[in-house]
Design an enzyme around this catalytic site. Structure first.
Site, short mmCIF file in Angstrom:
data_model
loop_
_atom_site.label_atom_id
_atom_site.label_comp_id
_atom_site.label_asym_id
_atom_site.label_seq_id
_atom_site.Cartn_x
_atom_site.Cartn_y
_atom_site.Cartn_z
N HIS A 306 51.31 24.85 45.76
CA HIS A 306 51.55 25.34 43.98
C HIS A 306 52.52 25.95 44.27
O HIS A 306 52.86 26.75 45.09
CB HIS A 306 50.29 25.97 43.52
N ASP A 363 45.36 20.63 40.10
CA ASP A 363 45.57 19.20 39.67
C ASP A 363 44.91 18.22 40.42
O ASP A 363 44.46 16.95 39.90
CB ASP A 363 46.84 19.26 39.56
#
Length: 428
Positions: A306, A363
């Protein structure tokens, strides 16, 4: 408050800049007077080293893997709270009492219906239009239907607009899905929860009763909580920038939706699921792991790592547990879910991924869950927008109430031609 001074020398000019300290997090050098005092300004593409506002909503420490909403850790909220409670918290600053939550929930429920003429508006889109295109258009059009909540100088109208946006987004999203598959729209059912109502409007049909699966409802509620707000990301900054001009709240949220549509922002879970589909079966995982490690191969493992979190994404820990609950409850049989589980285990113990801190992120898991529930990938970003609307309206309200708020006007490092004279067409 300014607690220290940062010293800066520029040519023959020496100046002291105030250093501001927040509740937690790094100190911030106040450069608001830099240009006036020196004639120079800073260069920061992507604004990754620049605080654009003061906010009390969300705090992130990417190195430590911390995400707080109004001071409350995201894992505590996701495990113990509800999306309506988190929405109230973001809007009002404190967790609600039982009476306050009941009143808020009732208010949101009463605003879930859309103006009937908006059903006609949907029919102006092609049947194969992307649901995000529909959502952009419909949300932007809300200001044409709700004139009584567009005066941003009136705190009551601002709150009514906020409630309307949070309440109507599930209806707008469900109708976008229904339109794409050629099924009739379903009106909201006030006897259901916020999340249960959305599931019914999305997957129910008029011909029979729809029974909300509590495991699926809980999973969706957690997904909404985990995506409710995430500090000054691209779409939230877009909402604030649009709002800084005095634009009405519906236009501001439509701007946020447009920004979220980008694959680098809201489309990450769709990209992660597409990657799992490309891998196809667990036996092909070693091949793709090798490709990911090969610097000369453009292939990237999506859903890992991320930009902000250099540790385990705190949202991913909740999603990991939820993904297992949903897959087990629904008993879905699809090799991509086997790929997801195997890939997750390899990434968590492989030295390459561990050393680079490429942990599975939110995600990776949310795409798996949404697919198992039955959402097509085109709806993933729509669901993200639905949840993030809560954060957007909270951020927008905070910005409007900020006495230091100014219209956004970033500067630039100009590298084009210097001034030159016009040459008539015949002499070129």
């Amino acid at each position: 408050m300014a607690e220290a001074q940062a010293k800066m020398a520029l040519g023959d000019k020496n100046l002291e800049l105030p250093v501001l300290s927040g509740t937690v997090g790094p100190d911030v050098i106040d450069i608001r007077k830099l240009y006036g005092q020196t004639g120079a300004f800073t260069y920061d593409p992507g604004f990754t080293s620049t605080a654009s506002c003061e906010s009390g909503l969300t705090y992130i420490d990417g190195d430590q893997g911390i995400l707080l909403h109004r001071g409350y850790p995201i894992d505590q909220l996701a495990e113990q709270s509800s999306f309506m409670e988190v929405a109230y918290l973001l809007l009002n600053g404190e967790l609600p009492t039982k009476a306050e939550l009941e009143k808020f929930d009732s208010t949101i429920t009463r605003h879930t219906m859309l103006h009937e003429q908006l059903a006609t508006f949907y029919r102006g889109f092609r049947r194969d239009a992307h649901p995000m295109a529909i959502m952009c258009g419909v949300v932007g059009a809300l200001s044409a239907f709700y004139h009584d909540s567009t005066d941003i100088t009136d705190p009551h109208q601002r709150m009514v607009a906020s409630h309307r946006l949070i309440a109507k987004m599930p209806t707008i999203a469900a109708m976008a899905y229904k339109y794409s598959v050629g099924q009739p729209f379903l009106y909201p059912d006030n006897s259901l929860s916020y999340t249960g109502n959305f599931l019914r409007m999305t997957f129910g049909v008029p011909a029979e009763d729809y029974v909300v699966d509590p495991v699926v409802e809980d999973a969706m509620d957690k997904i909404f909580i985990l995506h409710a707000d995430h500090e000054q990301n691209a779409s939230t900054s877009t909402v604030r920038l649009a709002g800084s001009s005095g634009a009405n709240p519906f236009a501001c949220i439509a701007a946020g939706i447009a920004c979220l549509w980008g694959p680098a922002h809201g489309g990450a879970n769709e990209a992660a699921l597409n990657m799992l589909r490309e891998i196809g079966t667990p036996d092909r995982i070693p091949e793709y792991i090798a490709r990911a490690k090969n610097k000369d191969d453009p292939f990237r493992l999506m859903g890992f790592g991320h930009r902000v979190y250099k540790n385990y994404d705190p949202r991913a820990k909740v999603m990991q547990k939820t993904a297992n609950e949903v897959l087990d409850k629904l008993g879905v049989t699809d090799p991509i879910f086997d790929v997801a589980r195997e890939l997750e285990q390899i990434a968590l113990r492989d030295d390459y991924f561990v050393s680079k801190k490429l942990y599975p992120n939110v995600d990776f898991y949310s795409g798996v869950i949404l697919s198992a529930i039955g959402f097509p990938t085109t709806m993933f970003t729509v669901l993200f927008a639905l949840a993030r609307t809560t954060g957007w309206v909270a951020q927008w309200n905070e910005m409007i109430s900020d006495p230091d708020q100014k219209i956004g006007r970033p500067r630039q490092l100009y590298t084009g031609p210097a001034q030159r004279d016009y040459v008539p067409l015949g002499k070129r």
